[in-house]
Motif scaffolding. Structure first.
Motif, PDB file in Angstrom:
ATOM      1  N   THR A   1       0.844  -1.186   0.000  1.00 40.97           N
ATOM      2  CA  THR A   1       0.000   0.000   0.000  1.00 40.97           C
ATOM      3  C   THR A   1       0.882   1.240   0.000  1.00 40.97           C
ATOM      4  O   THR A   1       2.056   1.195   0.401  1.00 40.97           O
TER       5      THR A   1
ATOM      6  N   THR B   1      -4.575  10.898  -8.555  1.00 39.81           N
ATOM      7  CA  THR B   1      -4.700   9.608  -9.240  1.00 39.81           C
ATOM      8  C   THR B   1      -3.324   8.994  -9.384  1.00 39.81           C
ATOM      9  O   THR B   1      -2.397   9.641  -9.893  1.00 39.81           O
TER      10      THR B   1
ATOM     11  N   GLN C   1      -4.001  -1.351  -8.082  1.00 40.85           N
ATOM     12  CA  GLN C   1      -5.339  -1.925  -7.955  1.00 40.85           C
ATOM     13  C   GLN C   1      -6.362  -0.899  -7.478  1.00 40.85           C
ATOM     14  O   GLN C   1      -7.537  -0.975  -7.814  1.00 40.85           O
ATOM     15  N   GLN C   2      -5.921   0.030  -6.662  1.00 43.67           N
ATOM     16  CA  GLN C   2      -6.779   1.129  -6.226  1.00 43.67           C
ATOM     17  C   GLN C   2      -5.941   2.385  -6.247  1.00 43.67           C
ATOM     18  O   GLN C   2      -4.990   2.504  -5.488  1.00 43.67           O
ATOM     19  N   GLY C   3      -6.260   3.321  -7.127  1.00 46.05           N
ATOM     20  CA  GLY C   3      -5.374   4.459  -7.347  1.00 46.05           C
ATOM     21  C   GLY C   3      -6.028   5.813  -7.301  1.00 46.05           C
ATOM     22  O   GLY C   3      -5.496   6.759  -7.896  1.00 46.05           O
ATOM     23  N   ASN C   4      -7.155   5.966  -6.601  1.00 40.40           N
ATOM     24  CA  ASN C   4      -7.837   7.258  -6.547  1.00 40.40           C
ATOM     25  C   ASN C   4      -7.933   7.769  -5.121  1.00 40.40           C
ATOM     26  O   ASN C   4      -8.215   7.017  -4.188  1.00 40.40           O
TER      27      ASN C   4
ATOM     28  N   ASN D   1      -4.282  10.199   2.595  1.00 46.54           N
ATOM     29  CA  ASN D   1      -5.183   9.060   2.398  1.00 46.54           C
ATOM     30  C   ASN D   1      -4.754   7.851   3.211  1.00 46.54           C
ATOM     31  O   ASN D   1      -4.929   6.712   2.792  1.00 46.54           O
TER      32      ASN D   1
ATOM     33  N   ALA E   1      -7.351   5.186   3.727  1.00 43.32           N
ATOM     34  CA  ALA E   1      -7.694   4.366   2.552  1.00 43.32           C
ATOM     35  C   ALA E   1      -6.582   4.508   1.518  1.00 43.32           C
ATOM     36  O   ALA E   1      -6.740   5.169   0.488  1.00 43.32           O
TER      37      ALA E   1
ATOM     38  N   PHE F   1      -3.558   3.888  -1.390  1.00 49.37           N
ATOM     39  CA  PHE F   1      -3.491   3.225  -2.687  1.00 49.37           C
ATOM     40  C   PHE F   1      -3.041   1.783  -2.481  1.00 49.37           C
ATOM     41  O   PHE F   1      -2.244   1.483  -1.584  1.00 49.37           O
ATOM     42  N   ARG F   2      -3.528   0.880  -3.342  1.00 51.01           N
ATOM     43  CA  ARG F   2      -3.148  -0.530  -3.268  1.00 51.01           C
ATOM     44  C   ARG F   2      -2.442  -0.930  -4.557  1.00 51.01           C
ATOM     45  O   ARG F   2      -2.907  -0.592  -5.668  1.00 51.01           O
TER      46      ARG F   2
END
Length: 934
Positions: A460, A478, A489-492, A506, A509, A511-512
């Motif tokens: 992460t 982003t 996998q998660q970029g917002n 963040n 939560a 980024f992954r």
């Protein structure tokens, strides 16, 4: 923003011999550190920056330089040893050498200047960067001081002498009138030689050239005009001109910051050599003291990290020509902030030459390089500081970036688009455009926090964002991977609305990301792009780098974390301990400063990648296959595989290697009772045309078990019952704070055991003496002495800095034949626990195969092994062969051949690849060997 240290693109810069710095941990007792320094024979220990400002809670990220100490150690003590002893105290954050960074002087070719074109005879660059128009807005003020950290300056130059910032609080009288720790620092300071003469050295004129660009006198009817106009400069010499002097670039940064320099210029540096000490100094100047730091990006014509320009909080400046095309030598990378002209820069000459007729020559010269682009930006920063007095240093940098003229769209710059920063400096826009926005990522935090990430790993990334200029609305971050080997996998991240100087992150939560499972080249540098967008069309790109698929694996399934490299080393892949995760136990720091495989057959035929002499390491082994790991593996909870070999000896060659290929397997278990060891299995194949007789193999381990008193004193010992060589901390009670009180190596399989315990500080005349290196003959001695040196002179009675070699002697290894040697690396909190771990390791390895071969018998050879076809069997004389049988790993009979004599040829046709047992039945005995069929 925070960048992950990239893979080294260049060798580290040279260092100051014998001089180290440490940073103390806050709140830790100093007693252990003092004892450790005595152990290392450290001298000239002093607080490096005693007068610096304390951290300010209202300035997040500020640092404390008062905990940094500098000292000397004898040349006989390696950096590796010093690091291990000092880190083991638990009282220091880091231990580092002091790097020497070079000036970036790159004069124009004299032939190119032979026509004396308008560029070389004028300050064309003032028009290009809009300086004339900018001076209509403001000409700055003498209260704005630019620190010129460089070579000495020609203080008498007609265009420089009136621009120097003098310290009237400390006149020349032999006293420290202002109590700042410097006597008579009226005109700057010579940090390199520790005196008050910041004047130029005839051999280093670089400082005069840089000072002229930034701050030459304006409106005096002579020479040139400095970009900073009314701004003054403080001369700070950083290069030695005395026998006792030494490079002092980072000391000069602290001096400049502490003496009210609003801007600091650094037209020097080198590729590679990332340093936490240097970053601390930069952070102190930028955050604690709110100084704008500007540095030349280097003249490498390469995409690489160049320090100090690539550190956080530094404006990194590359260079362009008069047409805004990147200059041929300029460094380019995603860390560049902006560019400025860097060719044919007319500036003040560093020395005053006189012709043979007694006529003065020109006091000005045209030069080139990023060294002279940087002071333009530094001078512009000075004017911005005067025009916008409430701007922080970070805001000044943002203003310069956001008002630069974008040059990526030029066809000539297409190859470097995105790697020349925001564009070319525009001073007029920097002073007049007040509606600009810049929100940017100021720190990046990866979890897990590692030097590098393996194939298939997930991680992460949390980003902290700050808005530096005008308020932004609807800010979104982003994250995109520019590498096929790292998938987001998660970029917002919706950061929302941010007023000026507001921050958000963040962390809740993050980024992954996931690393690709295959197809990644070794030591791949993957680039991630942050794209920040907001209402009104705002967009900014920033970049962060991650090292993937390193040339080592880390086994961490149990309490013993161990690094294996692709070339036979354990712990680290280099002597400085910067590549790899070391060897640790239950969360301790690394308990091993150096380790690795040793092979030998004679005193001159030795192979390894361990220390030799002159601070260097031998390079016998080269990788055949990258180190890989499985979790879980077929036989253990975590397994690793490595393949490497040395060169094949050639008659008459100076290279005297052994000629062996090595296939290494490692096994680690997470189950109770198996958490204190890792099993290392080495398959050794003779690549030469001769029988190796004997063949010695072993593991060299320079243990550094931490001690509560900071001495780092250990004792080496030998448990003959278990073939276990180990080191321990003498006199340490069971309740001591360190979990790693014992560590060692056990021979589990493969020939006659050997052990050699070494006192690393052995005096002259000792059989093995590290003070003058670790020669091939000494390495052979440690392998071939049996158990005679199990303990003697290795730490008793009070402990010492010790190492140990645990190995084996194989009577012979025929051409093409293979044999297996197996060790266990162990750590524990007590001797009974270590012995229990050794017994458990032996039992664990015995279960890897359903059957174990008998001890190698003299005259019994099976080769080639591994094989792809016929197998040759040699038997001892008078063996009386009756039958040869072949069994698979399940114990099933898969082949039989009867006959007599002392030799036989077996056909393995029709058998699947894998491991088999060849059993020879004789008149009075049975011999068994393992054979690998490919």
């Amino acid at each position: 923003m925070a960048f992950v240290q990239p893979a080294a693109a260049a060798p580290d810069p040279p260092t100051v011999p014998g001089r180290l710095v440490v940073k103390l941990r806050t709140g830790q007792p100093a007693a252990a550190l003092e004892i450790a320094l005595l152990t290392l024979e450290a001298h000239d220990v002093r607080q490096k920056f005693p007068h610096t400002m304390a951290p300010d809670v209202e300035k997040p990220g500020s640092v404390d330089l008062r905990g940094i100490y500098q000292f000397h150690i004898p040349a006989t003590i390696s950096l590796t040893r010093a690091r291990a002893v000092l880190l083991a105290t638990g009282a220091v954050e880091y231990v580092e050498p002091l790097y020497i960074r070079q000036p970036l002087y790159q004069p124009n070719d004299p032939l190119a200047d032979s026509t004396l074109t308008s560029l070389t005879a004028s300050q064309y660059y003032l028009k290009q960067i809009r300086a004339y128009r900018a001076w209509d807005i403001t000409r700055g003020d003498s209260a704005i001081v630019i620190g010129i950290t460089d070579g000495g300056v020609r203080l008498s130059h007609e265009d420089l002498r009136q621009q120097i910032k003098h310290n009237y609080a400390d006149p020349i009288n032999g006293l420290d009138d202002d109590n700042d720790g410097y006597v008579d620092n009226f005109t700057g300071w010579d940090l390199a030689n520790n005196d008050n003469d910041a004047g130029y050295d005839i051999n280093i004129i670089h400082g005069s050239l840089v000072a002229g660009v930034a701050a030459a006198r304006v409106d005096n009817g002579r020479g040139i005009a400095g970009v900073g106009n009314q701004c003054r400069f403080l001369p700070l010499n950083i290069y030695p001109n005395t026998p006792t002097g030494t490079f002092a670039g980072f000391e000069a940064i602290v001096y400049a910051a502490d003496h009210n320099c609003k801007v600091i210029n650094m037209s020097w540096g080198a590729p590679g050599g990332y340093s936490r000490f240097e970053q601390d100094v930069i952070t102190y100047a930028a955050v604690n003291r709110d100084a704008v730091l500007v540095a030349a990006a280097g003249n490498t014509n390469a995409d690489l990290r160049f320090y100090p320009a690539s550190y956080d909080h530094v404006i990194s400046v590359s260079s362009v020509s008069s047409t805004d095309q990147k200059t041929g030598s300029a460094t380019y990378n995603y860390r560049i902030d902006l560019t400025a002209p860097g060719t044919s820069i007319l500036t003040t000459q560093g020395y005053h030459t006189v012709s043979g007729g007694g006529v003065a020559e020109a006091d000005y010269v045209a030069v080139g390089g990023t060294s002279f682009a940087a002071p333009m930006v530094a001078a512009a920063a000075g004017l911005v500081r005067w025009q916008f007095p409430r701007y922080t240093a970070a805001q000044v940098a943002a203003q310069l970036r956001q008002t630069a003229d974008n040059i990526d769209g030029l066809a000539a710059n297409a190859a470097w688009a995105g790697r020349l920063g925001a564009g070319r400096l525009n001073m007029l826009r920097a002073l007049t455009q007040t509606t600009r926005q810049e929100a940017r990522v100021i720190s990046s935090t990866f979890s897990p926090d590692r030097q590098a990430y393996m194939r298939g790993e997930t991680l992460t990334l949390s980003a902290s964002v700050q808005n530096l200029l005008q308020p932004v609305a609807g800010l979104t971050v982003t994250l995109t991977s520019l590498s096929p080997h790292l998938v987001v996998q998660q970029g917002n991240f919706a950061a929302g609305d941010l007023p000026t100087l507001a921050q958000t992150d963040n962390a809740a939560a993050p980024f992954r990301l996931v690393v690709a499972a295959s197809g990644i080249p070794l030591n791949t540098k993957a680039t991630l792009r942050y794209r920040l967008t907001a209402s009104g069309g705002y967009q900014l790109d920033q970049f962060v780098e991650v090292l993937l698929n390193p040339d080592y694996v880390v086994l961490d399934a149990n309490d013993l974390t161990l690094t294996l490299t692709s070339r036979g080393n354990i712990g680290y892949d280099n002597l400085s301990g910067s590549i790899g995760a070391g060897v640790s136990y239950k969360g301790s720091g690394s308990v091993l400063s150096e380790g690795g495989l040793l092979l030998a057959t004679t005193p001159t035929r030795v192979s390894d990648r361990l220390r030799t002499n002159g601070g260097q390491a031998r390079q016998s082994f080269f990788s055949l296959r990258q180190a890989t790991q499985q979790r879980p593996g077929p036989r253990a909870d975590q397994e690793a595989r490595v393949a490497f070999q040395d060169t094949i000896p050639v008659a008459g060659s100076r290279i005297r290697s052994v000629g062996v290929a090595v296939r290494q397997r490692a096994y680690a278990w997470s189950t109770p009772g198996r958490r204190d060891f890792v099993v290392l299995e080495y398959s050794l194949k003779n690549l030469t045309a001769d029988t190796l007789k004997p063949l010695y193999s072993g593991l060299f381990m320079d243990w550094d078990l931490p001690t509560d008193d900071g001495t780092g004193r250990n004792v080496a010992n030998w448990d003959s019952t278990r073939a276990l060589g180990y080191c321990y901390v003498p006199g340490l009670p069971a309740a001591a704070s360190t979990p790693a009180q014992y560590a060692g190596v056990q021979l589990l399989r493969g020939g006659e055991p050997a052990v050699y315990s070494i006192n690393n500080a052995a005096p002259v005349g000792s059989p093995v003496r590290f003070a003058d290196g670790f020669s091939a003959a000494e390495k052979f001695l440690t392998l071939s002495s049996g158990t005679a040196r199990a303990q003697r002179s290795a730490g008793l009675p009070n402990g010492a800095d010790v190492s140990q070699v645990v190995g084996s002697r194989l009577a012979r290894l025929a051409p093409g034949d293979s044999t297996t040697v197996v060790f266990a690396v162990l750590a524990a909190s007590s001797l009974p626990q270590l012995q229990a771990a050794a017994d458990a390791a032996a039992q664990a390895y015995s279960t890897l195969l359903p059957s174990r071969p008998s001890v190698l018998a003299l005259g019994f050879n099976v080769y080639p092994n591994p094989t792809t076809g016929p197998l040759q069997v040699e038997l001892p004389p008078q063996f009386g062969l009756r039958e040869i049988t072949i069994f698979n790993t399940l114990g099933q009979l898969v082949g039989r051949q009867t006959g007599g004599g002392s030799t036989a040829t077996l056909s393995l046709a029709g058998l699947a690849s894998g491991l088999y047992m060849v059993r020879a039945l004789g008149a009075r005995s049975v011999l068994t060997r393992a054979v690998q069929l490919r």
